[in-house]
Design a protein around this motif. Sequence first.
Motif, PDB file in Angstrom:
ATOM      1  N   UNK A 112       0.754  -1.272  -0.223  1.00 28.14           N
ATOM      2  CA  UNK A 112       0.274   0.157   0.161  1.00 28.14           C
ATOM      3  C   UNK A 112       0.633   1.304  -0.045  1.00 28.14           C
ATOM      4  N   UNK A 113       0.002   2.434  -0.994  1.00 29.44           N
ATOM      5  CA  UNK A 113       1.148   3.332  -0.507  1.00 29.44           C
ATOM      6  C   UNK A 113       0.019   4.282  -1.306  1.00 29.44           C
ATOM      7  N   UNK A 135       4.587   1.336   1.055  1.00 27.99           N
ATOM      8  CA  UNK A 135       5.717   2.181   0.401  1.00 27.99           C
ATOM      9  C   UNK A 135       5.751   3.014   0.398  1.00 27.99           C
ATOM     10  N   UNK A 136       6.863   4.242   1.240  1.00 32.17           N
ATOM     11  CA  UNK A 136       7.557   5.285   1.361  1.00 32.17           C
ATOM     12  C   UNK A 136       8.009   6.488   0.221  1.00 32.17           C
ATOM     13  N   UNK A 137       6.706   7.021   0.045  1.00 34.88           N
ATOM     14  CA  UNK A 137       7.922   8.127  -1.214  1.00 34.88           C
ATOM     15  C   UNK A 137       9.440   8.796  -0.909  1.00 34.88           C
ATOM     16  N   UNK A 138       9.764   9.591  -1.111  1.00 34.39           N
ATOM     17  CA  UNK A 138      10.509  10.140  -0.284  1.00 34.39           C
ATOM     18  C   UNK A 138      10.451  11.694   0.175  1.00 34.39           C
ATOM     19  N   UNK A 139       9.604  12.230  -0.794  1.00 29.78           N
ATOM     20  CA  UNK A 139       8.799  13.421  -0.271  1.00 29.78           C
ATOM     21  C   UNK A 139       7.321  13.680  -0.660  1.00 29.78           C
ATOM     22  N   UNK A 140       6.776  14.684   0.160  1.00 33.47           N
ATOM     23  CA  UNK A 140       5.229  14.425  -0.794  1.00 33.47           C
ATOM     24  C   UNK A 140       5.488  15.475  -2.211  1.00 33.47           C
ATOM     25  N   UNK A 141       6.916  16.450  -1.969  1.00 27.98           N
ATOM     26  CA  UNK A 141       7.016  16.809  -3.158  1.00 27.98           C
ATOM     27  C   UNK A 141       7.123  15.735  -4.494  1.00 27.98           C
ATOM     28  N   UNK A 142       8.328  15.102  -4.309  1.00 34.42           N
ATOM     29  CA  UNK A 142       8.789  14.392  -4.854  1.00 34.42           C
ATOM     30  C   UNK A 142       7.405  13.182  -5.324  1.00 34.42           C
ATOM     31  N   UNK A 143       6.023  13.408  -4.778  1.00 36.88           N
ATOM     32  CA  UNK A 143       5.018  12.336  -5.004  1.00 36.88           C
ATOM     33  C   UNK A 143       4.566  13.480  -6.065  1.00 36.88           C
ATOM     34  N   UNK A 150      -5.536  14.081  -5.672  1.00 36.29           N
ATOM     35  CA  UNK A 150      -4.925  12.829  -4.789  1.00 36.29           C
ATOM     36  C   UNK A 150      -3.728  13.287  -4.215  1.00 36.29           C
ATOM     37  N   UNK A 151      -2.792  14.785  -4.084  1.00 36.82           N
ATOM     38  CA  UNK A 151      -2.693  15.138  -2.950  1.00 36.82           C
ATOM     39  C   UNK A 151      -3.026  15.276  -1.898  1.00 36.82           C
ATOM     40  N   UNK A 152      -4.656  16.008  -1.915  1.00 38.15           N
ATOM     41  CA  UNK A 152      -5.044  15.326  -0.306  1.00 38.15           C
ATOM     42  C   UNK A 152      -5.118  14.087   0.483  1.00 38.15           C
ATOM     43  N   UNK A 153      -6.054  13.319  -0.573  1.00 37.57           N
ATOM     44  CA  UNK A 153      -5.735  11.960  -0.043  1.00 37.57           C
ATOM     45  C   UNK A 153      -4.431  11.272   0.060  1.00 37.57           C
ATOM     46  N   UNK A 154      -3.370  11.875  -0.891  1.00 35.40           N
ATOM     47  CA  UNK A 154      -1.894  11.511  -0.552  1.00 35.40           C
ATOM     48  C   UNK A 154      -1.288  11.433   1.194  1.00 35.40           C
ATOM     49  N   UNK A 155      -1.215  13.097   1.409  1.00 35.06           N
ATOM     50  CA  UNK A 155      -0.747  13.752   2.694  1.00 35.06           C
ATOM     51  C   UNK A 155      -1.923  13.000   3.508  1.00 35.06           C
ATOM     52  N   UNK A 156      -3.121  12.255   3.629  1.00 36.40           N
ATOM     53  CA  UNK A 156      -3.695  11.498   4.921  1.00 36.40           C
ATOM     54  C   UNK A 156      -3.281  10.461   4.754  1.00 36.40           C
ATOM     55  N   UNK A 157      -2.500   9.768   3.971  1.00 36.28           N
ATOM     56  CA  UNK A 157      -2.092   8.638   3.866  1.00 36.28           C
ATOM     57  C   UNK A 157      -1.070   8.621   4.510  1.00 36.28           C
TER      58      UNK A 157
END
Length: 192
Positions: free
Chosen positions: A11-12, A124-132, A150-157
């Motif tokens: 998951x990621x 699976x953790x990305x290097x940073x939210x910016x990279x994501x 997707x950005x809002x969801x990613x921050x929460x996840x």
Amino acid sequence: MSTQGKLIIFSAPSGAGKTTIVRHLLKEIPDLEFSISATTRQPRGDERDEKDYYFISKEDFLHRIAKKQFVEFEEVYSGTFYGTLRSEIQRIWDKGKHVIFDIDVEGGLHLKRKYEEHALAIFVQPPSLEVLKKRLTGRGTDSAEKLAERFVKAEKELNYAPQFDIILKNHELETACAEAKVLVTDFLKKDI
């Protein structure tokens, strides 16, 4: 009596690299088979029914929920459902294989709670939210509105990471794939 194998859950947030890692593991570990999720969304690009997803109507999806045919399901985005059919897991176990998932964060945690020691849940953790954000924007598959969602969801996840068995940092894809192979191979060897 039906057979039970193990479950490997990746998951990621969208864009973290989980799909690429899962595809790598499917090539490297013959005992794994990909769990095909069901979804109400339309196919993207060259996605095919019964290979990438089971594409079903929202009405059919809701009917299957009512009949308790899903192990887990989520309304991931407004009006768009994703879920894992019980029959899909059993289909793979009946072949004597273990199930590997590429699944959203909440769905992954739900599977881990349900199957406990039979499941390995890897975030699976990305290097940073910016990279994501760069990766998602670079795909060119989503509208500006969908990207914002997707950005809002990613921050929460990203906040769910500590609830997983393992956090796999994907700073460099080749290294993450190699680490994932070791983690999964060790788990499959373990007696339960």
